[in-house]
Write a protein that holds these residues in place. Structure first.
Motif: not given
Length: 101
Positions: A2-4, A55, A58-60, A62-63, A93, A95, A97
């Protein structure tokens, strides 16, 4: 993966302060397992828009970075620097893929 994407509205008179802030965050994202793809300062066009891309696997992930950053002294100092200099007006922000060949 995942890219922020972060789009900042900055004070154009404080670009040098924002650049200091940006340089503070690059190693912090990497400290927590992300890959920083850079900050992008205004050049031509709008003089008050800056971007950042980083990047995580995963989103998790990032969290997890976001939660850990709340208690990290270097992250806290970076946020305090931005607040003290008032270089950031607002930010958003999103996000994404990535797609590769």
């Amino acid at each position: 993966m995942i890219t922020c994407y972060v789009r900042y509205i900055i004070d154009p008179k404080k670009i040098s302060d924002f650049e200091v802030y940006a340089r503070m965050w690059i190693p912090l994202v990497e400290k927590f397992g992300g890959t920083h793809n850079g900050y992008f300062l205004p050049s031509e066009g709008a003089n008050n828009v800056a971007l950042a891309l980083f990047t995580f696997e995963s989103f998790s992930a990032y969290e997890d970075y976001r939660l850990k950053s709340l208690d990290d002294i270097d992250c806290i100092e970076a946020v305090e620097f931005a607040e003290k200099t008032d270089c950031i007006v607002s930010y958003e922000r999103s996000f994404f893929k990535p797609v590769f060949s």
